[in-house]
Scaffold this active site. Structure first.
Site, PDB file in Angstrom:
ATOM      1  N   GLU A 132       0.896  -1.174   0.000  1.00 45.41           N
ATOM      2  CA  GLU A 132       0.000   0.000   0.000  1.00 45.41           C
ATOM      3  C   GLU A 132       0.917   1.202   0.000  1.00 45.41           C
ATOM      4  O   GLU A 132       1.482   1.558   1.033  1.00 45.41           O
ATOM      5  CB  GLU A 132      -0.836   0.024   1.276  1.00 45.41           C
ATOM      6  CG  GLU A 132      -1.840  -1.084   1.383  1.00 45.41           C
ATOM      7  CD  GLU A 132      -3.131  -0.746   0.697  1.00 45.41           C
ATOM      8  OE1 GLU A 132      -3.150   0.215  -0.108  1.00 45.41           O
ATOM      9  OE2 GLU A 132      -4.114  -1.438   0.950  1.00 45.41           O
ATOM     10  N   GLU A 185       3.489  13.304  -4.841  1.00 38.88           N
ATOM     11  CA  GLU A 185       2.840  13.289  -3.534  1.00 38.88           C
ATOM     12  C   GLU A 185       3.598  14.189  -2.560  1.00 38.88           C
ATOM     13  O   GLU A 185       4.794  14.008  -2.342  1.00 38.88           O
ATOM     14  CB  GLU A 185       2.825  11.853  -2.995  1.00 38.88           C
ATOM     15  CG  GLU A 185       2.117  11.719  -1.674  1.00 38.88           C
ATOM     16  CD  GLU A 185       2.241  10.315  -1.081  1.00 38.88           C
ATOM     17  OE1 GLU A 185       3.362   9.781  -1.038  1.00 38.88           O
ATOM     18  OE2 GLU A 185       1.219   9.765  -0.666  1.00 38.88           O
TER      19      GLU A 185
HETATM   20  P1  NAD Z   1       8.256   4.795   4.712  1.00 35.45           P
HETATM   21  O1  NAD Z   1       8.213   3.985   3.481  1.00 35.45           O
HETATM   22  O2  NAD Z   1       9.415   5.663   4.952  1.00 35.45           O
HETATM   23  O3  NAD Z   1       8.171   3.852   5.994  1.00 35.45           O
HETATM   24  C1  NAD Z   1       7.126   2.898   6.132  1.00 35.45           C
HETATM   25  C2  NAD Z   1       7.655   1.732   6.937  1.00 35.45           C
HETATM   26  O4  NAD Z   1       8.640   1.053   6.152  1.00 35.45           O
HETATM   27  C3  NAD Z   1       8.372   2.148   8.240  1.00 35.45           C
HETATM   28  O5  NAD Z   1       8.026   1.217   9.249  1.00 35.45           O
HETATM   29  C4  NAD Z   1       9.831   2.035   7.864  1.00 35.45           C
HETATM   30  O6  NAD Z   1      10.673   1.771   8.984  1.00 35.45           O
HETATM   31  C5  NAD Z   1       9.814   0.856   6.914  1.00 35.45           C
HETATM   32  N1  NAD Z   1      10.937   0.801   5.990  1.00 35.45           N
HETATM   33  C6  NAD Z   1      11.596   1.831   5.410  1.00 35.45           C
HETATM   34  N2  NAD Z   1      12.593   1.350   4.612  1.00 35.45           N
HETATM   35  C7  NAD Z   1      12.533  -0.010   4.688  1.00 35.45           C
HETATM   36  C8  NAD Z   1      13.302  -1.062   4.096  1.00 35.45           C
HETATM   37  N3  NAD Z   1      14.313  -0.812   3.249  1.00 35.45           N
HETATM   38  N4  NAD Z   1      12.975  -2.331   4.393  1.00 35.45           N
HETATM   39  C9  NAD Z   1      11.940  -2.597   5.228  1.00 35.45           C
HETATM   40  N5  NAD Z   1      11.198  -1.646   5.837  1.00 35.45           N
HETATM   41  C10 NAD Z   1      11.488  -0.357   5.558  1.00 35.45           C
HETATM   42  O7  NAD Z   1       6.892   5.579   4.744  1.00 35.45           O
HETATM   43  P2  NAD Z   1       6.383   6.602   5.852  1.00 35.45           P
HETATM   44  O8  NAD Z   1       7.209   7.826   5.671  1.00 35.45           O
HETATM   45  O9  NAD Z   1       6.347   5.960   7.213  1.00 35.45           O
HETATM   46  O10 NAD Z   1       4.875   6.822   5.411  1.00 35.45           O
HETATM   47  C11 NAD Z   1       4.545   7.724   4.411  1.00 35.45           C
HETATM   48  C12 NAD Z   1       4.266   7.006   3.112  1.00 35.45           C
HETATM   49  O11 NAD Z   1       3.326   5.962   3.313  1.00 35.45           O
HETATM   50  C13 NAD Z   1       3.639   7.939   2.108  1.00 35.45           C
HETATM   51  O12 NAD Z   1       4.213   7.775   0.848  1.00 35.45           O
HETATM   52  C14 NAD Z   1       2.186   7.500   2.078  1.00 35.45           C
HETATM   53  O13 NAD Z   1       1.497   7.777   0.916  1.00 35.45           O
HETATM   54  C15 NAD Z   1       2.280   6.047   2.349  1.00 35.45           C
HETATM   55  N6  NAD Z   1       1.022   5.556   2.907  1.00 35.45           N
HETATM   56  C16 NAD Z   1       0.221   4.794   2.121  1.00 35.45           C
HETATM   57  C17 NAD Z   1      -1.003   4.315   2.591  1.00 35.45           C
HETATM   58  C18 NAD Z   1      -1.902   3.478   1.735  1.00 35.45           C
HETATM   59  O14 NAD Z   1      -2.880   2.947   2.222  1.00 35.45           O
HETATM   60  N7  NAD Z   1      -1.628   3.330   0.451  1.00 35.45           N
HETATM   61  C19 NAD Z   1      -1.397   4.621   3.896  1.00 35.45           C
HETATM   62  C20 NAD Z   1      -0.559   5.403   4.671  1.00 35.45           C
HETATM   63  C21 NAD Z   1       0.670   5.859   4.168  1.00 35.45           C
END
Ligand code: NAD
Length: 487
Positions: free
Chosen positions: A254, A386
């Site tokens: 997602e 975004e």
């Molecule tokens: P992010 O991708 O930075 O982090 C999300 C999660 O992934 C965190 O727990 C992080 O520690 C983990 N992560 C980061 N790098 C990783 C790796 N290499 N391997 C494994 N895990 C890793 O995102 P964020 O900044 O926490 O959230 C914002 C983003 O999430 C935005 O782009 C937003 O659109 C998206 N989002 C999407 C939905 C949806 O339903 N589509 C809902 C909420 C947020």
């Protein structure tokens, strides 16, 4: 609990049924509304992540054999536990995300409770293909079985709700889990960990904290993990796919969004203004479905910009009294600065007009003013990418077909809306939009019964609904050969 500051509560991880202190690096957990350090949470060490995965692996055989009724009972009991602690969990959520407490209680907690109750019911009434003799002498039937150990990785925008979206369907389907909250927002799920430990057999749900590159990538690359479920950034999704490819894991992604909002000349202007004022800026725009990319038809465009501009400039934030605030801050200074630089680059283009906002809020906390930009063109970065902040753009269009083309001209495909009083037009547009969801004369509304998920680079896989139960399970064909007993 009286007199206890909520952040003095346990910040222990949950591994193999035990609440244990993390043995890895300590992360400072910040209140983004003030910038103060709330507490420190120690990450899981490499050995602890390994232990959590092994515990989930050991627990799988037993949990996978429980009946839907038994799993439903556990989920209902978890829902009751969240409800019993909802005020406290909402306080933690409000502190850790900076969001208004009343909204955390009324929206995030209510939704999280409902998701557990929904999946408790849904797992008991799944439907599927009919068993039968599709080849003479053989009876075929279809089973839906769990996958094994699922690694669930959550973002920071709605911590407890995202935990519910990931944990409830995966457990309901009979999987065991290692759940990793965002390194920025672990407090609510850690506070719930003792109640989870009491209600589930050991090892069925493990909670480990840590960053993406360390704990996250350890989970994703581990051969015993059969599925990775991520809600996060597109780049994170790409990294996870690369790593998961090595062990051919199932993935459920997602990712981000950039929701188009098509406003036709015959739309109810008051409803549009109210809708975008609320759902373009809710959670400070840190929402993948945020109503952030308006296409306004020429006949309504000027009135919309004027009325929306004045409505947005009245959005209340950073006030002392919780009940006065409608939105919170950005989650980190980094996120706020990212939003600010998007707006700066946009306003360096002469055709883009600042209608309201467009500045960092002076004062404590990581606030950015609710911002409305008009005169934006389809090719502008601010229309294409975004922002994940309280920033909405307006682009003028003449013909509806142009607006649909522009709406679809995006790498994202999560959510969209169309506003018109002509239902024929609304349905025509809805059928042509390439988005996981299209709202008509509304935006943002989600229900546990309906699927939520994206197309294109917004990812794939559904959260919520019985579709999510399917994503967390696999279809199997059982075929029995038999002879006619009387032949
Ligand atoms: P992010 O991708 O930075 O982090 C999300 C999660 O992934 C965190 O727990 C992080 O520690 C983990 N992560 C980061 N790098 C990783 C790796 N290499 N391997 C494994 N895990 C890793 O995102 P964020 O900044 O926490 O959230 C914002 C983003 O999430 C935005 O782009 C937003 O659109 C998206 N989002 C999407 C939905 C949806 O339903 N589509 C809902 C909420 C947020």
């Amino acid at each position: 609990m009286a007199g206890t500051h909520p952040t003095q509560l346990l910040t222990h991880l949950l591994i193999d049924g035990e609440l244990v202190a993390g043995l890895g690096r300590e992360e400072a957990i910040i209140n983004p509304a003030t910038g103060e350090v709330l507490t420190r949470v120690a990450d899981a060490s490499t050995e602890q992540v390994e232990h959590a995965i092994q515990a989930a692996q050991r627990a799988f055989a037993g949990w996978a054999r429980t009946t839907p009724q038994q799993r439903a009972s556990a989920l209902l009991s978890i829902a009751d536990a969240i409800e019993a602690q909802a005020d406290l969990l909402a306080r933690l959520e409000a502190l850790n995300c900076g969001k208004p407490l009343y909204l955390a209680r009324q929206d995030d907690l209510t939704a999280a409770i409902d998701v557990f109750r929904f999946f408790a019911g849904a797992v008991r009434c799944q439907t599927g293909q009919l068993a039968g003799e599709y080849l003479p002498g053989y009876t075929s039937m279809v089973r839906r079985d769990p996958l094994g150990v699922v690694a669930s990785i959550a973002p920071w925008n709605y911590p407890i709700m995202m935990a519910a979206w990931k944990i409830a369907p995966a457990l309901a389907a009979g999987n065991t889990l290692v759940f990793k909250p965002s390194e920025h927002t672990p407090l609510s799920i850690l506070a719930l960990a003792p109640a989870l430990a009491e209600r589930l057999p050991r090892g069925v749900l493990n909670i480990v904290c840590g960053g993406g590159e360390g704990v996250g990538s350890h989970l994703v690359s581990h051969p015993a993990v059969r599925m990775v479920s991520l809600t996060g950034d597109i780049v994170t999704g790409q990294k996870i796919l690369q790593s998961a490819a090595k062990t051919l894991k199932r993935t459920h992604l997602e990712l981000g969004g950039k929701a188009p909002v098509i406003v036709c000349n015959d739309a109810d202007l008051k409803a549009v203004v109210e809708g975008v004022r609320t759902y373009g800026y809710y959670n400070a725009g840190q929402d993948c479905t945020a109503a952030c990319r308006i296409y306004a038809q020429a006949g309504i465009h000027d009135r919309l910009v004027a009325e929306l501009g004045s409505a947005v400039s009245s959005v209340r934030f950073a006030g002392k009294r919780d009940a006065d605030n409608e939105i919170g801050p950005l989650i980190t200074t980094r996120q706020r600065d990212r939003v600010a630089s998007f707006v700066e680059r946009a306003l360096s283009q002469p055709h883009i007009e600042r209608v309201t906002g467009a500045a960092v809020h002076s004062g404590p906390g990581f606030y950015y003013q609710p911002t409305l930009l008009a005169g934006c063109k389809q090719t502008d970065e601010i229309v294409q990418r975004e922002v994940f902040g309280p920033v909405v753009t307006v682009t003028r269009f003449d013909e509806l077909s142009q607006a649909v083309d522009w709406a679809n001209d995006s790498e994202y495909g999560l959510a969209s809306s169309v506003w018109t009083q002509n239902l024929d037009k609304a349905l025509h547009v809805a059928a042509r939009l390439q988005y996981g969801c299209t709202w008509i004369n509304s935006h943002f509304m989600l229900v546990s019964e309906m699927p939520h998920g994206g197309l294109k680079r917004s990812g794939y896989g559904k959260d919520l609904s019985s579709d999510s139960l399917q994503d967390y399970s696999v279809v199997r064909h059982i075929m029995a050969r038999h002879r006619e007993p009387w032949g």
